[in-house]
Design an enzyme around this catalytic site. Structure first.
Site, PDB file in Angstrom:
ATOM      1  NE  ARG A  68     -18.300  -3.313   3.529  1.00 52.47           N
ATOM      2  CZ  ARG A  68     -17.083  -2.982   3.889  1.00 52.47           C
ATOM      3  NH1 ARG A  68     -16.821  -2.618   5.379  1.00 52.47           N
ATOM      4  NH2 ARG A  68     -15.818  -2.728   3.257  1.00 52.47           N
ATOM      5  CB  ALA A 117     -18.472   0.190   2.875  1.00 49.17           C
ATOM      6  CB  SER A 118     -15.568  -0.603  -1.709  1.00 47.47           C
ATOM      7  OG  SER A 118     -14.310  -0.988  -2.470  1.00 47.47           O
ATOM      8  CG  HIS A 119     -11.153   0.026   0.009  1.00 45.52           C
ATOM      9  ND1 HIS A 119     -11.697   0.512  -1.097  1.00 45.52           N
ATOM     10  CD2 HIS A 119     -10.328   0.961   0.572  1.00 45.52           C
ATOM     11  CE1 HIS A 119     -11.582   1.620  -1.050  1.00 45.52           C
ATOM     12  NE2 HIS A 119     -10.752   2.004  -0.226  1.00 45.52           N
ATOM     13  CB  THR A 267     -14.908  -6.164   0.345  1.00 43.66           C
ATOM     14  OG1 THR A 267     -14.030  -5.151   1.009  1.00 43.66           O
ATOM     15  CG2 THR A 267     -15.783  -6.839   1.369  1.00 43.66           C
TER      16      THR A 267
END
Length: 511
Positions: A68, A117-119, A267
């Protein structure tokens, strides 16, 4: 007892912390500032010091992150905050979430943090925490946030802690390579994947390592792999195996390359999905079925814990085809993992906990939800089956899949959405009983109801979302037109419920 203020409470998302970390979406102001991230990091250090009864100067904490755009800033804030307390910090850089857990075992860290924050969209970020016992529970996250909330400013403890740059992903990748070598036992032991063509889609997240550090050193052809470069804006598709566009993308890539297998990660690589050589998804119920087949080898009669939205066909597959026991539980990867651990502690042979979202945790791997580990086990299975003249598709052929399926999300409008949702579900149970609907005997979340062929030939599950003011509604049918038939019967009750928006249901039935 002190309670979290609204600001800090809004940062808790079950067993994770999540918030807004970057500008770019109107109306969403950054709440994961450097100061907030630093206080959360020091809150975690305080929690570790309390639970492990160690002073800050004796703690060792690993920090990793996904791709990210806010990761470099948040990483620096966390490293600095830990160091100010005298903590020794391992800066692991771009890393998968599962690898951060393993630092607590392989590198003897007292704790670990993954910034992810994952996906979720590019402007969001968060933190996941681990000890050698696994991921933290919701109550632990609350305590960490309470510690953070109590800090007027970041604390300083004399001599700063050392920050050590650490390439743990190399060690983690070697572990996966060794697993494949041992599992396949090829004639060319060091190159067990020679002759296999595997395409990987990392979604511009942290999963690109799987090509260069796992597959290619083992001899696999990875031509056609895509989106391996880390890019926190996720320009190609959402890095999420549940996303239809993402799955369509890896299906196309697998077919275009004429590959034996396609692989996709989210992610931070705690989830994975696959595609067979015909371009057909091995995802959701099919992924659960394949993982169950792998896990039950050597565990005859074992129990497989899944979330609540798995299909009836999957239950038949696990119990009739595989000879196992299907234990349907609640949504939430931590829920299924904790239930599997609980069952094992009671003496039940339970080798796998898995959600249809792709979170899969195997007992042999510390009940860690690790997308790369799951994919590695699938690759081993594919290679072993080839020696026997078989394919993954043959393993899955007995799985009966529904003719139709739908998922709707019905917003709750009342401020106390949990009370409203529970009231609606209680009323639905009474309504179902009055109409002699068949309520599932293993109903552990919301209400699951089955219908005979003349009434829709399938089932629905209505439940309350873990975190959001939503009633998710899943429906499946073994007959064409069955989903509409089931929803039409449910609409009669839901249209009478106050505090619930049923426009998504009405729209579906009108479409």
């Amino acid at each position: 007892m002190e309670a979290l203020t609204k600001f800090w409470n809004n940062l808790q998302s079950g067993t994770d912390i999540r918030g807004i970390a970057s500008e770019g979406i109107d109306g969403q102001e950054i709440n994961l500032t450097d100061d907030v991230v630093g206080k959360i990091a020091q809150g975690f250090a305080q929690w570790l010091a309390d639970t492990q009864q160690k002073p800050f100067g004796e703690l060792k904490i690993a920090v990793g992150h996904d791709s990210r755009i806010s990761a470099p800033r948040m990483r620096q804030a966390a490293l600095s905050a830990f160091s100010q307390l005298g903590v020794t910090v391992l800066d692991c850089g771009l890393s998968s979430t599962p690898s951060m857990f393993l630092t607590t075992l392989d590198l003897h860290c007292d704790g670990a943090v993954e910034i992810t924050a994952s996906h979720h969209p590019f402007n969001r970020n968060g933190l996941k925490f681990f000890t050698k016992n696994g991921g933290l529970e919701s109550k632990d996250i609350t305590t960490i946030l309470l510690h953070a909330q109590s800090l007027n400013r970041l604390q300083q403890q004399g001599t700063p802690g050392v920050i050590v740059h650490t390439d743990y992903m190399a060690q983690y990748s070697r572990r996966l390579r060794d697993l494949i070598k041992e599992g396949v036992e090829a004639e060319d032991y060091d190159h067990p994947l020679r002759g296999f063509h595997i395409v990987v889609d990392a979604g511009n997240g942290a999963g690109g390592f799987y090509v260069s550090q796992v597959l290619e050193p083992l001899g696999a052809n990875t031509q056609g792999s895509q989106f391996l470069e880390p890019d926190g804006m996720f320009p190609n598709h959402v890095p999420n195996p549940e996303d239809p566009a993402a799955m369509e993308s890896i299906c196309r890539a697998t077919l275009a390359a004429n590959a034996d297998l396609g692989v996709i990660f989210d992610t931070d690589v705690d989830r994975g999905g696959a595609v067979d050589c015909h371009g057909k998804e091995i995802n959701r119920n099919r992924l659960v079925a394949l993982a169950a087949a792998i896990a039950l080898e050597g565990n005859p009669g074992g129990t497989i814990v899944t979330d609540s939205i798995t299909s009836d066909g999957l239950k038949v597959y696990i119990e009739t085809t595989l000879g196992g026991i299907h234990h349907r539980f609640k949504r939430g990867y931590k829920n299924v993992i904790n239930e599997a651990i609980r069952l094992n502690e009671k003496g039940v042979n339970c080798p796998l906990a898995i959600e249809t979202s792709g979170h899969a945790a195997m007992r042999e791997n510390y009940f860690l939800d690790d997308g790369a580990y799951l994919v590695t086990k699938i690759i081993i299975q594919m290679a072993v089956l080839r020696k026997q003249g078989k394919t993954l598709e043959e393993i899955l052929s007995p799985l009966a899949e529904p003719k139709e399926a739908a998922e709707l999300r019905l917003p709750i409008t009342e401020e106390d959405f949990r009370a409203c949702g529970n009231r609606i579900l209680a009323g639905l149970e009474q309504y179902a009983q009055a109409h002699q609907w068949q309520i599932a005997p293993d109903n552990r979340e919301g209400l699951r109801v089955s219908f005979p062929p003349e009434q829709g030939d399938g089932w629905f599950l209505l439940r309350l979302s873990v975190h959001d003011p939503i009633l998710p509604l899943n429906v499946e049918s073994d007959s064409v037109g069955g989903v509409r038939q089931i929803l039409a019967q449910l609409q009669e009750y839901l249209s009478s419920c106050g505090g619930l928006q049923i426009q998504p249901l009405n729209k579906f039935l009108q479409g």
